[in-house]
Design an enzyme around this catalytic site. Structure first.
Site: not given
Length: 484
Positions: A126, A156, A230, A246, A285
């Site tokens: 971001h 992210d 961040s 973050t 999966l």
């Protein structure tokens, strides 16, 4: 003979006085001495702690950078110079021109790798977003243009690189986030609101926290983190990076001691893949899962265990081919203990593609080890297009006392349908959210255990369902797991 601690008075020698020290006085002297000793030790301890934090700052500030971004966009704007500015055309047919606009942003990053003159910086996805230009400002103020190497939007994370020929720039030392414990002291470094090289201190307040990303496993800290932090570093007392800062939770826009960082062990694999290929391959999966809550475990007649409950599977997926079925509880992936659904998503995403990985599942009270050949995850649109193979396409919940109090006219026995996924066999059968399934095939359903056990026994044939809906009893038919 004189007794130093004797309370009796004795005649003084001629011409001099003899002072006796009483027990209370001695205790007072001892306590005063102890206070001075403790104060001195406390002073030394404070100085030691201060030196440690100074050393951490000296070691880690050079590896934490400022990530500068520029977004460029063009827009048609009316030309209102001169006369037109005061008397614009009322019909809006005046001349216009296309102008370029530049919006700037900033965040933080960590230098994690070097290859010759090329340095790699990990930051948040971001932070870079869709920026047209990216540059890196080092702690010493030098600025270098940077290139985007790749992104991992599900975690992210993003990786950028810059070239610095003939310059020796420090790289970060990476720690082991799996060894962290709640209460560990940590330091956060970054560039909040553009204040470069900011250092704050706190503790690890929590581990394995859920958050706003698809692959969600965060370290929680009370170290102050704000806008601009961040992508910065969360480090331990040895100056090793153990997380990438973050996001924060806040009602005010500023830090209230609820900051979250991506564990560095989760970022390592991403960094390696982005450097090698420029993209991240996720393991797949082929199941939907939920956490092992008390109500669910009780209805499945299982002991109090931690894991991820399989609620649906994709036909022809790695899970279905390996024999995993709805109602199974996944306990382990390799040596990794699975505590909840987020843990399983994280573990599967990190698994190597096209290689067998051992899964430990709990089925009917028995632990089973199943090898599963993980496949590479397709994009979201491709997965959604396979909804007809999503079996059975239901999200169920046991009928509890709390549910009976909330819902009117609900049967005493059955399983409650929370949701029905579009395009699935469950929707094709006519099931709807709010239904209560009371019978599956020939089995009366009184628990999740009864439902999933019957579902496993009837994979190759159509299933008759008795359903209670809004005070009415209905009979429905759901096709087999594998359609011809």
């Amino acid at each position: 003979m004189h007794h130093l601690f004797d309370n009796r008075k004795e005649p003084a020698a001629a011409g001099r006085k003899i002072m006796t020290i009483r027990p209370k006085q001695m205790m007072l002297f001892f306590l005063i001495a102890l206070v001075f000793l403790i104060s001195g030790c406390a002073g030394l301890t404070s100085l030691t702690i201060q030196k440690n934090f100074r050393d951490i700052a000296d070691k880690t500030l050079p590896v934490v950078v400022q990530v500068n971004t520029v977004d460029i966009f063009s827009q048609e704007v009316p030309d209102l110079d001169g006369w037109d500015f005061f008397f614009p055309d009322p019909d809006g047919e005046g001349e216009s021109e296309e102008r370029e606009f530049r919006t700037q942003g900033l965040g933080s990053g960590v230098i994690v790798r070097r290859n010759g003159d090329t340095y790699y910086v990990v930051t948040n996805n971001h932070v870079v977003g869709e920026a047209d230009e990216v540059s890196i400002t080092l702690h010493n103020g030098r600025i270098y243009p940077a290139d985007l190497i790749g992104k991992d939007p599900r975690r992210d994370l993003a990786l950028v690189s810059f070239s610095a020929p003939g310059v020796d720039i420090q790289e970060a030392r990476l720690g082991d986030s799996d060894s962290l414990r709640i209460g560990d002291l940590v330091v956060a470094l970054g560039n909040p609101f553009g204040y470069s090289g900011t250092v704050t201190q706190g503790i690890i307040s929590g581990l394995h926290r859920s958050g706003p990303t698809d692959i969600s496993d965060f370290i929680q800290t009370d170290a102050s983190i704000n806008q601009g932090n961040s992508g910065g570093a969360l480090v331990d007392l040895k100056g090793r990076v153990i997380g990438i800062n973050t996001w924060i939770t806040t009602p005010t826009g500023g830090s209230i001691g609820l900051g979250f960082a991506i564990p560095i062990n989760s970022a390592r694999n991403v960094i390696d893949q982005l450097i090698e290929t420029g993209q991240v391959a996720y393991g797949w999966l082929g199941v939907s899962i939920t956490d092992t809550s008390h109500d669910i475990l009780e209805s499945m007649k299982e002991d109090d265990v931690s894991g991820a409950v399989v609620t649906n599977i994709y036909v022809d997926s790695p899970a279905e081919k390996a024999g995993i079925r709805p109602g199974d509880i996944i306990l382990n992936v390799g040596r990794r203990r699975i505590k909840n659904a987020d843990n399983l998503i994280q573990a599967v995403s990190d698994l190597p593609v096209s290689r067998n990985s051992d899964f430990v599942i709990l089925r009917d009270g028995e632990s089973l080890e199943i090898p599963v050949a993980i496949e590479e995850r397709a994009d979201d649109d491709t997965i959604r297009a396979r909804s007809d193979k999503f079996w059975p396409g239901l999200r169920l919940y046991p009928i509890t006392d709390a549910l009976r109090e909330e819902m009117e006219k609900i049967p005493e026995r059955g399983v409650y349908v929370l949701a029905v996924d579009k395009g699935t066999p469950g929707e094709s059968a006519g099931l709807k959210s709010g239904d209560v399934i009371t019978r599956l095939g020939k089995t009366e359903i009184d628990s999740l255990d009864a439902f999933y056990s019957s579902l496993k026994l009837a994979e190759d044939q159509a299933l008759a369902l008795s359903v209670h809906r809004g005070g009415e009893d209905l009979e429905l038919m759901m096709g087999p797991m594998k359609q011809n």
